[in-house]
Design a protein around this motif. Structure first.
Motif, PDB file in Angstrom:
ATOM      1  N   ASP A 120      23.235 -25.937  34.768  1.00 49.28           N
ATOM      2  CA  ASP A 120      22.091 -25.240  34.181  1.00 49.28           C
ATOM      3  C   ASP A 120      21.309 -26.139  33.233  1.00 49.28           C
ATOM      4  N   GLU A 166      17.595 -27.786  33.674  1.00 47.22           N
ATOM      5  CA  GLU A 166      16.533 -27.480  32.719  1.00 47.22           C
ATOM      6  C   GLU A 166      15.915 -28.756  32.168  1.00 47.22           C
ATOM      7  N   ASP A 189      13.251 -13.739  26.114  1.00 49.37           N
ATOM      8  CA  ASP A 189      13.419 -13.525  27.548  1.00 49.37           C
ATOM      9  C   ASP A 189      12.221 -14.035  28.325  1.00 49.37           C
ATOM     10  N   ALA A 211      12.922 -17.484  29.601  1.00 49.30           N
ATOM     11  CA  ALA A 211      13.826 -17.464  30.754  1.00 49.30           C
ATOM     12  C   ALA A 211      13.083 -17.042  32.015  1.00 49.30           C
ATOM     13  N   GLU A 236      12.471 -19.482  35.243  1.00 40.01           N
ATOM     14  CA  GLU A 236      12.932 -19.093  36.580  1.00 40.01           C
ATOM     15  C   GLU A 236      11.787 -19.131  37.583  1.00 40.01           C
TER      16      GLU A 236
END
Length: 458
Positions: free
Chosen positions: A92, A96, A312, A315, A319
């Protein structure tokens, strides 16, 4: 996918985000959860991840492994994680880093000029770190020369601009209260002062007596009596009394908040009224103040980026952005774990089964059983459960897995036989008896479940 630009990696630029990276090169001592991980090995290399068809280099993996090792080598929570959990964190975080660097340098469209870099260094680095402390700062950041520092600062400016652009595209906003409260703290934390102070303790006098003495000294100072002379005569701070109460380059955080709020809001040349602190009173003269804070608008951008990255919305944005890349995990164990985490249980079961056949590690057959159970692939669960029992007949959970498969997609009498065999093997082990009883109840075998209840009562 065709037409996607190759990721550009700029070495030596620190990542904007907190990087939590695990390296395979740490070896068994770290992955087994022992107290002290081994340092990353100098000659290790590994290729486990492809982005747009190209492997992430071993140099980058080792660089991130070194960062993680230093940050988390004494962290009990990370040490308790198993190898597969930490390796998944590796994926992850490396993904990133690579994608964000590509966004910053190739896709965001932001730029940073030499004059912006010079301005940043002059305003926020050289004012903050004067004299020998500048060399200490450069060394801590891995900058051998000022040119290295300019490269690093340019990278930071680019990342800040790029992520701020993404935040604004996601309509991240600040309330006036957020900005006001944050900016006041920012100004206090980004200032250093040279002061003279006189501390009047309430240890050997009452608080009222301390207050009266402090006010008397303050009045004499206002009438132009010498500060250092009065400090040597009256101050109860043994560390600074003989120097006349002088403290150089004081930063916030070393005193009580009421002290910091007063002192770091003052200007050079200002004599402050006595400040009541927990152990008495402080009288302070601000001799020099060096401010390296942002402007309010600059701080608003910093706070917007911080709010975005911690939300959020970040995120979600990442994504969405990640869909523009082909990301391939080439390490079989890492791939299987990621498939399981993403609830692709059928594929995960197949991968774990292949790993078990190749390595005979019981962890993999356990994961294969669980993956097939969650995929409700009863045929494969029966098959793998039987294999697991044949090779590891003492493990009760394998009997439960195969029985679950038989109940749902096979022979119910055989399932009952497997549970009875498991029941005989566990003896008085209440943990496994409870699991067996629950399976009886789930499949309507109440009489068998009652027998276990009676056994547990004995």
């Amino acid at each position: 996918m065709t037409g996607k630009r190759k990721i550009a990696v700029i070495a030596g630029i620190a990542v904007l985000f907190v990087v939590i990276i695990i390296a395979l090169v740490w070896g068994d001592n770290f992955f087994s959860g022992r107290d002290k991980p081994q340092e990353p090995k100098k000659d290790s290399s590994f290729e486990v991840l492809k982005i747009n068809g190209s492997y992430v280099s071993s140099d980058i993996m080792k660089e991130e492994s070194n960062k993680f090792y230093e940050k988390w080598k004494r962290n009990a929570e990370v040490l308790r994680m198993n190898e597969h959990e930490r390796n998944d964190m590796l994926l992850d975080q490396v993904i990133e880093r690579m994608l964000i660097e590509d966004y910053v340098n190739n896709k965001s469209g932001v730029t940073a000029t030499d004059s912006e870099v010079e301005d940043y260094i002059n305003r926020f680095i050289k004012l903050r770190y004067s004299g020998s402390s500048l060399g200490t700062f450069m060394s801590s950041q891995g900058y051998a020369t000022e040119e290295d520092m300019k490269v690093g600062i340019k990278g930071y400016i680019l990342r800040h601009k790029a992520i701020y652009k993404a935040a604004k595209e996601k309509n991240v906003t600040l309330t006036e209260q957020e900005l006001d409260e944050g900016y006041e703290k920012h100004k206090i934390q980004n200032k250093k002062v040279d002061i003279k102070h006189i501390f009047i303790s309430s240890k050997d006098r009452t608080q009222e007596e301390a207050k009266n003495l402090a006010e008397e000294i303050y009045s004499r100072l206002k009438n132009n009596e010498d500060f250092e002379t009065l400090a040597k005569q009256y101050s109860d701070d043994e560390d600074t009394r003989e120097s006349g109460g002088v403290i150089k380059e004081l930063r916030a955080g070393f005193h009580e908040a009421i002290f910091d709020n007063a002192v770091f809001a003052a200007e050079a040349g200002q004599l402050l009224e006595p400040i009541e602190v927990a152990r008495g009173y402080e009288i302070v003269f601000v001799d020099k103040a060096t401010d390296f804070s942002r402007t309010r608008d600059e701080y608003a951008e910093l706070l917007t980026v911080e709010k975005f990255v911690d939300s959020d919305m970040y995120a979600e944005w990442f994504e969405e952005y990640k869909q523009n890349y082909d990301i391939e995990i080439t390490d079989p164990a890492m791939k299987a774990f990621r498939l399981f985490r993403e609830e692709q249980y059928g594929e995960a079961g197949k991968s774990y089964e292949e790993l078990y056949m190749a390595e005979k590690d019981v962890y993999y057959i356990e994961r294969a059983c669980e993956a097939y159970r969650l995929a409700e692939n009863w045929t494969k669960l029966i098959e793998i459960g039987q294999l697991a029992i044949n090779e590891n007949p003492s493990n009760i959970e394998y009997y439960l897995y195969q029985a679950e498969g038989e109940f749902n997609g096979g022979d119910k009498d055989k399932a009952k036989g497997l549970l009875k065999e498991a029941e005989d093997k566990v003896g008085d082990n209440t943990y496994y008896l409870d699991l067996i009883q629950k399976m009886y109840i789930n499949h309507g075998l109440n009489e068998e479940a009652q027998k276990i209840t009676e056994k547990l009562k004995r």
